[in-house]
Design a protein around this motif. Sequence first.
Motif, short mmCIF file in Angstrom:
data_model
loop_
_atom_site.label_atom_id
_atom_site.label_comp_id
_atom_site.label_asym_id
_atom_site.label_seq_id
_atom_site.Cartn_x
_atom_site.Cartn_y
_atom_site.Cartn_z
N SER A 143 20.75 22.18 -24.48
CA SER A 143 21.36 20.94 -24.95
C SER A 143 22.58 20.62 -24.10
CB SER A 143 21.77 21.09 -26.43
OG SER A 143 22.42 19.92 -26.91
N LEU A 144 22.81 19.31 -23.93
CA LEU A 144 24.02 18.81 -23.26
C LEU A 144 24.71 17.87 -24.24
CD1 LEU A 144 22.39 18.17 -19.77
CD2 LEU A 144 24.06 19.97 -20.31
N PRO A 145 25.30 18.41 -25.31
CA PRO A 145 25.72 17.58 -26.44
C PRO A 145 26.95 16.74 -26.20
CG PRO A 145 26.41 19.85 -26.78
CD PRO A 145 25.57 19.84 -25.53
N GLU A 146 27.76 17.07 -25.22
CA GLU A 146 28.98 16.30 -24.93
C GLU A 146 29.40 16.58 -23.51
OE1 GLU A 146 32.52 18.99 -26.71
OE2 GLU A 146 31.04 18.31 -28.20
N PRO A 147 30.20 15.71 -22.91
CA PRO A 147 30.62 15.94 -21.52
C PRO A 147 31.32 17.29 -21.36
CG PRO A 147 31.16 13.71 -22.21
CD PRO A 147 30.71 14.43 -23.45
N GLY A 148 30.95 17.99 -20.28
CA GLY A 148 31.60 19.26 -19.98
C GLY A 148 31.09 20.44 -20.78
N LEU A 149 29.99 20.27 -21.52
CA LEU A 149 29.47 21.37 -22.33
C LEU A 149 27.96 21.46 -22.20
CD1 LEU A 149 29.84 23.60 -24.48
CD2 LEU A 149 29.53 21.81 -26.23
N ALA A 150 27.49 22.66 -21.87
CA ALA A 150 26.06 22.96 -21.91
C ALA A 150 25.83 24.07 -22.91
CB ALA A 150 25.55 23.38 -20.53
N ILE A 151 24.81 23.93 -23.71
CA ILE A 151 24.39 25.00 -24.61
C ILE A 151 23.14 25.62 -23.99
CG2 ILE A 151 23.65 25.63 -26.91
CD1 ILE A 151 26.53 24.63 -26.77
N VAL A 155 26.35 26.50 -9.58
CA VAL A 155 26.96 26.83 -10.87
C VAL A 155 28.45 27.11 -10.68
CG1 VAL A 155 24.86 27.69 -12.00
CG2 VAL A 155 26.24 29.25 -10.60
N VAL A 156 29.01 26.60 -9.61
CA VAL A 156 30.43 26.81 -9.35
C VAL A 156 31.25 26.20 -10.48
CG1 VAL A 156 32.33 26.30 -7.77
CG2 VAL A 156 30.05 26.79 -6.87
N ALA A 200 29.93 18.73 -12.21
CA ALA A 200 28.57 19.16 -12.56
C ALA A 200 27.83 18.01 -13.24
CB ALA A 200 28.62 20.39 -13.46
N GLN A 201 27.35 17.08 -12.43
CA GLN A 201 26.70 15.88 -12.95
C GLN A 201 25.18 15.94 -12.85
OE1 GLN A 201 28.50 13.35 -14.45
NE2 GLN A 201 30.22 14.76 -14.18
N ARG A 207 23.21 31.70 -10.80
CA ARG A 207 22.38 30.76 -10.03
C ARG A 207 21.67 29.83 -11.02
NH1 ARG A 207 21.43 35.58 -8.49
NH2 ARG A 207 19.39 35.73 -9.46
N ARG A 208 21.21 28.71 -10.50
CA ARG A 208 20.50 27.75 -11.35
C ARG A 208 19.30 27.20 -10.58
NH1 ARG A 208 21.79 21.95 -12.30
NH2 ARG A 208 23.60 22.32 -10.95
#
Length: 402
Positions: free
Chosen positions: A298-306, A338-339, A359-360, A324-325
């Motif tokens: 999930s990408l529920p809000e800017p600057g956060l990945a679950i 993933v820097v 990270a866009q 790595r991604r």
Amino acid sequence: MQTMPLVMDKGGVELGSNLLSGVSLPAAVVHEGPLAHNVAWMQRFAEAHGAHLAPHGKTTMTPALFQRQLQAGAWGITLATAPQCRAAFTNGVTRILMANQLVGQANMAIIAGLIEQGATFYCVVDSQENVRQLGRFFAERGLNLALLIEVGVTGGRCGCRNKQQILSLAEAIADEPALSLVGLEGYEGVVHGDNPEAGIRAYAQYLVDVAVELEAAGRFAEGNPIVTASGSAWYDVIAEVFEGAPLQGRFTPVLRPGCYVVHDHGLYREAQSAVLDRRPDLQQGLEPALEVFAQVQSLPEPGLAIVALGKRDIGHDQLPIALRRFREAGSASQQLPVVGWEVTKIMDQHAFVHLPEEAQDVEVGDIVAFGASHPCLTFDKWRQLLLVDDQLNIKERLATYF
């Protein structure tokens, strides 16, 4: 025309398939190249210092890795509990050092059964009462049990706290016909203080000095008695003391590191850096081979990945590190950055990852490889791990026996 179904291994993973396509994630992964490097590196290290290697199997409880270590020249496998010993023996390990006290009749019965089936087995003692219990049990079974006296330190874990306790225990073992004293065992990881290296050198030297004294007194039941210590952080110091002591040709020095086989991205990476600082003559050090792959959920809000990765999937005495991604169904050669990614919190099955502003390009479904600290605490969460090559093709299913 009918098509034949794909042949799957018993773990439900198609061998030869790629980790980035069609494999249920999260998955614990061992990289083939670093694994082979680490197994060979530590074996060479032990042999160069005149020591045998008995890797601590509790780290992985993965018999396929035990066999790689034995095939590379390991003297035996170290384990911590009677059920672990049984699992190792059932999977082909015949020389077992249980670096722990054998307590309780149910556990004694497990070990007696292994000895009856041909296992070469050693365990440790540090008390008169345990000696009496073992002597009685194994006499009734008509078996002989090989023992090492554990040498401890004040404030540490188990082990005799002074030389008089050790000498008295050696006498007690000699009085039990079913028991044989074959060496001394210690663990330096409980030695602390302002100057731990000096303390560990002194402890290792004490272990050697007591062994030499017991040998001179004729207390060992066999020639070339065992002297053993060494976890995964200070193995170089233990090896140096053993090599410089009067052990060669008279004793069997045994080192017992376990975490080296897959190394890590935390605690033992730091410990290995310290080893190389102490020993700049050593060639390329150990390489991290263990990672856990999981997907952005999930990408529920800017600057956060679950990310679908949690405490049930990866060790968390230090927070996991994003390494790595990849895009799902992509190529191992096409890595995405993933820097600046930072795991800030981990729950049972979710990791909170702070993303930098740049990270866009992150998408739900992206696959991220994470490194962990302390491999023991990751291995024991999995019934199987996947051995992969450089292209992330699955080469083997590695079953665990915790």
